[in-house]
Design a protein around this motif. Structure first.
Motif, mmCIF file in Angstrom:
data_model
loop_
_atom_site.group_PDB
_atom_site.id
_atom_site.type_symbol
_atom_site.label_atom_id
_atom_site.label_comp_id
_atom_site.label_asym_id
_atom_site.label_seq_id
_atom_site.Cartn_x
_atom_site.Cartn_y
_atom_site.Cartn_z
ATOM 1 N N ASN A 128 -8.911 29.176 0.140
ATOM 2 C CA ASN A 128 -8.331 29.213 1.437
ATOM 3 C C ASN A 128 -8.359 30.662 1.947
ATOM 4 O O ASN A 128 -9.043 31.705 1.411
ATOM 5 C CB ASN A 128 -7.109 28.603 1.504
ATOM 6 N N GLY A 129 -8.101 30.759 3.164
ATOM 7 C CA GLY A 129 -7.686 31.978 3.786
ATOM 8 C C GLY A 129 -8.764 32.487 4.501
ATOM 9 O O GLY A 129 -8.522 33.705 4.967
ATOM 10 N N MET A 174 -21.472 29.358 5.130
ATOM 11 C CA MET A 174 -21.410 27.848 4.727
ATOM 12 C C MET A 174 -20.320 27.055 5.595
ATOM 13 O O MET A 174 -20.562 25.926 6.023
ATOM 14 C CB MET A 174 -21.398 27.507 3.388
ATOM 15 N N TRP A 175 -19.279 27.867 5.538
ATOM 16 C CA TRP A 175 -18.200 27.296 6.502
ATOM 17 C C TRP A 175 -18.427 27.262 7.933
ATOM 18 O O TRP A 175 -18.121 26.166 8.507
ATOM 19 C CB TRP A 175 -16.840 28.193 6.387
ATOM 20 N N LEU A 176 -19.289 28.203 8.377
ATOM 21 C CA LEU A 176 -19.497 28.543 9.671
ATOM 22 C C LEU A 176 -20.610 27.001 10.123
ATOM 23 O O LEU A 176 -20.402 26.295 11.148
ATOM 24 C CB LEU A 176 -20.181 29.483 10.234
ATOM 25 N N THR A 234 -9.586 27.369 10.712
ATOM 26 C CA THR A 234 -9.288 27.923 9.507
ATOM 27 C C THR A 234 -10.310 27.227 8.314
ATOM 28 O O THR A 234 -10.829 26.121 8.775
ATOM 29 C CB THR A 234 -7.838 27.542 8.669
ATOM 30 N N SER A 235 -10.646 27.911 7.604
ATOM 31 C CA SER A 235 -11.545 27.484 6.516
ATOM 32 C C SER A 235 -10.932 26.407 5.622
ATOM 33 O O SER A 235 -11.624 25.172 5.237
ATOM 34 C CB SER A 235 -12.086 28.587 5.619
ATOM 35 N N SER A 237 -9.000 24.152 7.146
ATOM 36 C CA SER A 237 -9.252 22.835 7.919
ATOM 37 C C SER A 237 -10.678 22.276 7.567
ATOM 38 O O SER A 237 -10.789 21.094 7.807
ATOM 39 C CB SER A 237 -9.067 23.127 9.405
ATOM 40 N N ILE A 238 -11.545 23.092 7.067
ATOM 41 C CA ILE A 238 -12.895 22.489 6.724
ATOM 42 C C ILE A 238 -12.894 21.660 5.233
ATOM 43 O O ILE A 238 -13.343 20.827 5.323
ATOM 44 C CB ILE A 238 -13.824 23.415 6.951
ATOM 45 N N TRP A 239 -12.239 22.500 4.402
ATOM 46 C CA TRP A 239 -12.197 22.087 3.207
ATOM 47 C C TRP A 239 -10.928 22.384 2.524
ATOM 48 O O TRP A 239 -10.624 23.663 2.076
ATOM 49 C CB TRP A 239 -13.533 22.342 2.096
ATOM 50 N N PRO A 240 -9.896 21.637 2.549
ATOM 51 C CA PRO A 240 -8.458 22.185 1.965
ATOM 52 C C PRO A 240 -8.628 22.711 0.402
ATOM 53 O O PRO A 240 -9.040 21.672 -0.550
ATOM 54 C CB PRO A 240 -7.428 20.932 1.954
ATOM 55 N N ASP A 241 -8.084 23.962 0.178
ATOM 56 C CA ASP A 241 -7.992 24.409 -1.213
ATOM 57 C C ASP A 241 -9.421 24.687 -1.682
ATOM 58 O O ASP A 241 -9.763 24.187 -2.884
ATOM 59 C CB ASP A 241 -7.170 23.589 -2.225
#
Length: 416
Positions: A128-129, A174-176, A234-235, A237-241
């Motif tokens: 995260n983070g 990848m998150w974007l 937040t990242s 929120s895309i993939w928790p943990d």
């Protein structure tokens, strides 16, 4: 420690393992490859590169707090300017190891992030983070989330809006891409994307070079404090943990220095546990990282989000249950095979790979679970999962567990 306490600890570890889809092995149960003191590190000093981001914490604090000395090595943190510089110095051997993007190491192994190089992931450094920040100019146009961005982009020529990430095969890219695609925005056809080193993100948004970026902290918080941007997502929120940075190195370095690799992982693993132990340790970590030798910023820019205290810059505040973690009873630090495989599926999805590789074989080759297990045994009281895959649910409702990676990579409506 009483027998009752040991029994409670054992039960909690097993319950945690079951929740993740597999039982946990306790260090005392493992067939330890290494017995403490029987073989010393081949190197007395280990040069470890890092980018000035909050999630370099365990590398820096291992050196500052002296956890490295406990395992017979001296970690020498080396501040680097960009992920490309980390890549080049790691491949050349100028760096022994590095705090590095998960997808960068996998990209090197596959020959899509530079010249092909056999790589190793020794452990995960954090979950995260990270975050996606949008400019206040977009907020003034009524864009506060992805759906509003989709409407704004739909009325403009393709490529009108520019977004930045930090490395082509890295986590932030990848998150974007995932966040944009989930909103129906094609990250290659509808917008323009560019690579910008993390410390340069805020400056480039300030002068109008892009309207959005994905990066690690403290640069999202810095955009808020400077009044030029806000956190759209937040990242976690895309993939928790989700997995984020890893301790990466060349495979050859591990083979040449197996005892040093074990000692390095042990030192950082124990540091990770120390950071996550309580909020006071997190505050101390933020204070150290803010220093000129590391992030060269204000400790306040780091502390809030390290404690899970979020403010999106538009008035929304919350305590994030999936904020940055460094240990969490070993769940964070273990190099899950399914985590590495996920990045390969996204590289395939976005055309960085032109065919489906042997996802599992590659993850087994890169993620050095053997070294991690030895280090966990040396540290003691670190849970090691018997099942090397884990199950995760992402923002679009899809479940990722590594069971059918080729089908997963092909399942997305928006891809390249």
């Amino acid at each position: 420690m009483s027998e009752k306490t040991i029994a409670i600890s054992r039960r909690r570890l097993l319950q945690a393992g079951a929740a993740l889809g597999g039982a946990y092995l306790l260090p005392g149960i493992m067939n330890a490859v290494w017995a403490a003191g029987s073989d010393g590190p081949e190197q007395s000093q280990v040069k470890v590169g890092f980018i000035p981001l909050t999630d370099c914490a365990s590398v820096v604090m291992a050196s500052v707090k002296g956890f490295d000395k406990k395992y017979g090595i001296t970690i020498v943190p080396s501040k680097e300017a960009s992920w490309a510089a980390v890549r080049d110095k790691m491949v050349s051997g100028e760096l022994d190891a590095a705090h590095v993007l998960y997808g960068l190491v996998y990209g090197l192994e596959m020959g899509i992030a530079g010249k092909q190089q056999s790589m190793a992931n020794l452990m995960t450094l954090n979950n995260n983070g990270q975050a996606i920040s949008l400019s206040m100019d977009l907020a003034k146009q009524g864009v506060t989330e992805a759906s509003g961005l989709k409407k704004l982009i739909a009325g403009k020529a393709p490529g009108t809006f520019t977004f930045a990430h930090t490395f082509p095969t890295g986590t932030h890219a990848m998150w974007l891409y995932y966040w944009l695609a989930n909103a129906g925005i094609h990250p290659f056809n509808d917008v323009r994307t560019v690579v910008v080193p993390p410390p340069q993100m805020v400056m480039n948004m300030r002068i109008g070079n892009m309207v959005g970026f994905c990066v690690g902290e403290p640069w999202n918080q810095r955009a808020i404090n400077d009044g030029i941007g806000y956190t759209a997502a937040t990242s976690q929120s895309i993939w928790p943990d989700h997995p984020e940075k890893i301790l990466g190195t060349r495979s050859a370095w591990v083979e040449q220095n197996p005892n040093t690799a074990r000692a390095l992982v042990a030192a950082i693993l124990e540091t990770s546990r120390w950071i996550d132990a309580n909020d006071d340790n997190r505050r101390e970590t933020a204070s150290v990282l803010a220093g000129r030798a590391y992030l060269n910023t204000k400790a306040d820019y780091l502390t809030g989000r390290m404690l899970g205290q979020y403010d999106n810059g538009l008035g929304k505040k919350w305590q994030d249950e999936h904020a940055m973690h460094f240990f969490r009873d070993g769940e964070v630090t273990f190099p899950w095979l399914s985590d590495g495989m996920w990045f390969l599926t996204q590289h395939r999805r976005w055309g960085l790979l032109d065919h489906d590789p042997d996802y599992l074989a590659i993850a087994r080759r890169i993620n050095r679970i053997d070294v991690y297990q030895q280090a966990a045994s040396a540290v003691g009281n670190v849970a090691v999962p018997a099942n090397h895959m884990r199950s995760s649910r992402l923002m679009d409702g899809s479940t990722w567990n590594g069971s059918n990676p080729a089908a997963y990579a092909a399942s997305f409506a928006i891809k390249r």
